[in-house]
Write a protein that holds these residues in place. Sequence first.
Motif, PDB file in Angstrom:
ATOM      1  N   LYS A  39       1.173  -1.534   0.884  1.00 48.45           N
ATOM      2  CA  LYS A  39       0.871  -0.898   2.171  1.00 48.45           C
ATOM      3  C   LYS A  39       1.967   0.049   2.618  1.00 48.45           C
ATOM      4  N   ALA A  40       3.178  -0.180   2.174  1.00 48.10           N
ATOM      5  CA  ALA A  40       4.279   0.699   2.575  1.00 48.10           C
ATOM      6  C   ALA A  40       4.157   2.086   1.955  1.00 48.10           C
ATOM      7  N   PHE A  41       3.280   2.216   0.962  1.00 48.53           N
ATOM      8  CA  PHE A  41       3.083   3.490   0.274  1.00 48.53           C
ATOM      9  C   PHE A  41       1.580   3.779   0.228  1.00 48.53           C
ATOM     10  N   PRO A  42       1.002   4.202   1.366  1.00 49.51           N
ATOM     11  CA  PRO A  42      -0.459   4.309   1.472  1.00 49.51           C
ATOM     12  C   PRO A  42      -1.065   5.555   0.842  1.00 49.51           C
ATOM     13  N   TYR A  43      -0.259   6.567   0.557  1.00 48.80           N
ATOM     14  CA  TYR A  43      -0.837   7.821   0.058  1.00 48.80           C
ATOM     15  C   TYR A  43      -1.488   7.618  -1.305  1.00 48.80           C
ATOM     16  N   ARG A  44      -2.737   8.121  -1.427  1.00 48.01           N
ATOM     17  CA  ARG A  44      -3.444   8.016  -2.700  1.00 48.01           C
ATOM     18  C   ARG A  44      -3.943   9.394  -3.128  1.00 48.01           C
ATOM     19  N   PRO A  45      -3.263  10.042  -4.064  1.00 46.50           N
ATOM     20  CA  PRO A  45      -3.795  11.293  -4.606  1.00 46.50           C
ATOM     21  C   PRO A  45      -5.080  11.019  -5.374  1.00 46.50           C
ATOM     22  N   SER A  46      -5.823  12.066  -5.634  1.00 44.29           N
ATOM     23  CA  SER A  46      -7.040  11.948  -6.442  1.00 44.29           C
ATOM     24  C   SER A  46      -6.647  11.958  -7.915  1.00 44.29           C
ATOM     25  N   VAL A  47      -6.973  10.876  -8.623  1.00 46.93           N
ATOM     26  CA  VAL A  47      -6.601  10.749 -10.031  1.00 46.93           C
ATOM     27  C   VAL A  47      -7.793  10.212 -10.818  1.00 46.93           C
ATOM     28  N   HIS A  48      -8.193  10.948 -11.839  1.00 49.57           N
ATOM     29  CA  HIS A  48      -9.249  10.508 -12.752  1.00 49.57           C
ATOM     30  C   HIS A  48      -8.733  10.613 -14.182  1.00 49.57           C
ATOM     31  N   PHE A  49      -9.216   9.721 -15.035  1.00 47.47           N
ATOM     32  CA  PHE A  49      -8.820   9.811 -16.435  1.00 47.47           C
ATOM     33  C   PHE A  49     -10.012   9.543 -17.343  1.00 47.47           C
TER      34      PHE A  49
END
Length: 214
Positions: A39-49
């Motif tokens: 929770k201290a690091f909430p940022y979620r970039p868009s990542v697909h593989f």
Amino acid sequence: MKTKTIPFLGGVTPHTTAEELLANMAPLGATELTEVPWKAFPYRPSVHFKMAHTAVGILLFFEVQEKHVKAVYRDTNDPVYKDSCVEFFFSLDGSNYYNLEFNCIGTGLIGYGSAQRNERKRLPRETIEQVKTTSSIATESLENGDTEWRLLLHIPLAVFEAHTIRSLAGMRCTGNFYKCGDDLPEPHYVAWNPIDNPTPNFHLPQYFGELVFQ
């Protein structure tokens, strides 16, 4: 535990071009990284593989959209996890595992061993540099302000040097996929399989998912 089936692509050799590899992978479905364990690091970039295996190795293709892109590290086995970085952790025995980490320009770091840090070692430069990398970074931002970058990894079976692998076909292994950027303006830690740990740590093979090679 999540499970991912890894398809087999025939006709791939060490000399197959990146363009041909991408064309072969185009019909494959992409998997999104959605787990944000801390929770201290909430940022979620868009990542697909996308992932496939061949007679000679593993193909791994990442597509990333994120606010900030950084690529400081240029030498093999540099701390690329501080840059815009994608990672693949892979275990053939459920205990020891390989950590393959590459920043957005294709600089690589690979280690092997158990989860005990003092029992892990970095692979030699000449082994890591057998991985063929093809990267691209968009010159213009997307409408939402993000920058898009892509990275193709062609990983020969010989890179997994602690094992003698003639073929992955039919094998059931474990692993996890990650996106991080420790030194970015918004540090983040995103995973494929969920991790239950109080602080950021990707080196937890008990939280790997299952990889089934067709």
